[in-house]
Design an enzyme around this catalytic site. Sequence first.
Site, PDB file in Angstrom:
ATOM      1  N   ASP A   1       0.921  -1.168  -0.010  1.00 26.96           N
ATOM      2  CA  ASP A   1       0.157   0.267   0.155  1.00 26.96           C
ATOM      3  C   ASP A   1       0.874   1.375   0.171  1.00 26.96           C
ATOM      4  O   ASP A   1       1.807   1.365   0.711  1.00 26.96           O
ATOM      5  CB  ASP A   1      -0.798  -0.018   1.254  1.00 26.96           C
TER       6      ASP A   1
ATOM      7  N   ASP B   1      -3.150   4.755  -2.071  1.00 28.42           N
ATOM      8  CA  ASP B   1      -4.299   5.320  -1.288  1.00 28.42           C
ATOM      9  C   ASP B   1      -4.835   6.784  -1.992  1.00 28.42           C
ATOM     10  O   ASP B   1      -3.721   7.438  -2.346  1.00 28.42           O
ATOM     11  CB  ASP B   1      -3.717   5.366  -0.100  1.00 28.42           C
TER      12      ASP B   1
ATOM     13  N   GLU C   1      -6.301   3.987  -5.838  1.00 27.19           N
ATOM     14  CA  GLU C   1      -7.762   4.032  -5.210  1.00 27.19           C
ATOM     15  C   GLU C   1      -8.125   5.647  -5.655  1.00 27.19           C
ATOM     16  O   GLU C   1      -7.520   6.590  -5.460  1.00 27.19           O
ATOM     17  CB  GLU C   1      -7.705   4.104  -3.749  1.00 27.19           C
TER      18      GLU C   1
ATOM     19  N   HIS D   1     -10.886  -3.270   2.951  1.00 31.64           N
ATOM     20  CA  HIS D   1     -11.277  -3.060   4.517  1.00 31.64           C
ATOM     21  C   HIS D   1     -11.850  -1.742   4.828  1.00 31.64           C
ATOM     22  O   HIS D   1     -12.130  -1.379   6.021  1.00 31.64           O
ATOM     23  CB  HIS D   1      -9.780  -2.818   4.874  1.00 31.64           C
ATOM     24  N   ASP D   2     -12.427  -1.120   3.698  1.00 30.86           N
ATOM     25  CA  ASP D   2     -13.337   0.050   4.269  1.00 30.86           C
ATOM     26  C   ASP D   2     -14.831  -0.070   3.634  1.00 30.86           C
ATOM     27  O   ASP D   2     -15.538   0.758   3.835  1.00 30.86           O
ATOM     28  CB  ASP D   2     -12.915   1.192   3.175  1.00 30.86           C
TER      29      ASP D   2
HETATM   30  C1  NOJ Z   1      -8.661   4.839   1.970  1.00 25.32           C
HETATM   31  C2  NOJ Z   1      -8.074   3.943   2.702  1.00 25.32           C
HETATM   32  O1  NOJ Z   1      -8.687   2.681   2.216  1.00 25.32           O
HETATM   33  C3  NOJ Z   1      -8.899   4.107   4.150  1.00 25.32           C
HETATM   34  O2  NOJ Z   1      -8.709   2.924   4.853  1.00 25.32           O
HETATM   35  C4  NOJ Z   1      -8.084   5.210   4.736  1.00 25.32           C
HETATM   36  O3  NOJ Z   1      -8.946   5.420   6.221  1.00 25.32           O
HETATM   37  C5  NOJ Z   1      -8.051   6.522   3.760  1.00 25.32           C
HETATM   38  N1  NOJ Z   1      -7.637   6.414   2.596  1.00 25.32           N
HETATM   39  C6  NOJ Z   1      -7.044   7.455   4.121  1.00 25.32           C
HETATM   40  O4  NOJ Z   1      -5.728   6.975   4.286  1.00 25.32           O
END
Ligand code: NOJ
Length: 565
Positions: free
Chosen positions: A99, A201, A257, A334-335
Amino acid sequence: MATSQWWQKAVIYQIYPKSFNDSNGDGIGDLPGITAKLDYLKELGIDAIWISPIYTSPQVDSGYDISDYRVIDPRFGTNADLYHLIDEAHARGIKVIMDLVANHTSDQHVWFQQSRQSRDNYFSDFYIWRDPQPDGSAPSNWGSYFGGSAWEYEPLRQQYYLHYFAKEQPDLNWENPLVRTAVYDLMRFWKAHGVDGWRMDVISGISKFTDFPDYPTPNGEQFVVGDLHANGPRLHEFLQEMNREVLAPFDMMSVGEAPGSTARNARQFVDQTRQELNMVFTFDHMDIDADPMAPFPQKFHSLAFDLVKLKQSLSEWQNSLFNHGWNTLYFENHDQPRVISRWGNDGQYRYQSATAFATVLHGLQGTPYVFEGEEIGMTNAHNFTLADYNDIEVTNTAKMLGTTVMGLTATELLAAAQQISRDNARTPMQWDNSANAGFTTGQPWLKINSNFPTINVATDRQQTQSVFNYYQQLIALRHDAEWLTAGEYQLLLSNDPQLFAYTRTYAGQVWLIVANLSPEIVATTALQAVLGEQKITQLLLQNYPERQRLDAPLQPYEALIAKLG
Ligand code: NOJ
């Protein structure tokens, strides 16, 4: 578009390290724990692992707040543990994706510690500093994704710094070439240690609209998160530079992302001729249940599942990127909560709904991502109380209960969190039915889902209806079938609220992917009508073993992949 890159035939498995496997009994998953499970992953058949951040971090946002990019956080082990993990993964033909969190650092990073000291040191411009407004207030009404203002005042400099996420996550200033050089250097450092690629990210946020204009606030909101938070004017210039400096010369895979990306602008990231990224993660299909009219915090006001919207969104991306770029395929990470709890059925039809969602996703063009536990049909954590949540999104919101900006009671917030919060995905991996689901011999850092005695890897793999076994078959099919990689997509029955049906056509042959994404029995009359003379000639995969033809109704969450002729 050529489809010969390894990642176009690959299935990537995401590991959330804190929750995967704890080898030393401290309650937190770690790198030796991952290494110990590589054979399991090999059996599943995946080609690469993406490991969420494992660098030194105060863990304000579960490792997405990095204080040293080159040193592994002792919670997870040592750098040597990672090098060993990489060697062992490579020995099994599994690639390792790390990551890259470079939109922001932790406020504990030495760069920020220096930057906050004064306006004229080497690191002064590593972050985004602005003077207060004449009345002392923040430079603009920009909000943070985690609630409150995106600006925080620093008395030492008498200025505000920008943070899209927590105030402990200051945004880096990519306008500063020293920042970009530092990021490229750390990417080269990890490449030298064998890392094969990057998940980036919030990459669409790295270039800012540097005048930070106030958002118009039609509803009088104090702080706003909106379109200006992504896709700044220099974004593609920066990505092309990164590609030139690191990705191309070192042959590293990249998946960014990209909040704010649309099926149309995504081509700018992933069109191969532009030399930027290989893929992006969009949020379009994840946002179908977000209510744009809901009061803050919008996230906790979800709408009912609407399959027509899901099909529209996924189809738009399939069509827009066909021959122009490459899709990512995901329902979980994970989100995001567990898809079967969010949009499917995590009770009576758990096996059927887990395999049905997997079928429609893995049948699309793109690279599928499997999030740990998805391959055994893990569910949301229905056993959490508000006090059990660790996710800053929930804890920050809980702190605001009872204030004027919050339209939720505690009971409503809990119901919403059980439905949508990120901790639903972050509960420890359920390996077996022993204490703590076989995840740790210590006290787990996050509560374990109480359904672990029945939902766990060991139990699932012994069952005839094994979600793991179904994933194995899906993954094997992706490796073998060129039509899955290259075939053209066509959606059928776009307005059907229960069936997700499409064809993939390749070299003059047609394959059908269909799933009943509802708990009802659904007639196939409409499907047969659109297929006309075409009939099933070969069944490649199905989650209800009895079916041979399409003339019987589809059972709840029934799914299949078949060749037509
Ligand atoms: C996206 C990540 O997937 C998430 O888990 C994180 O809180 C935010 N970006 C900030 O890094």
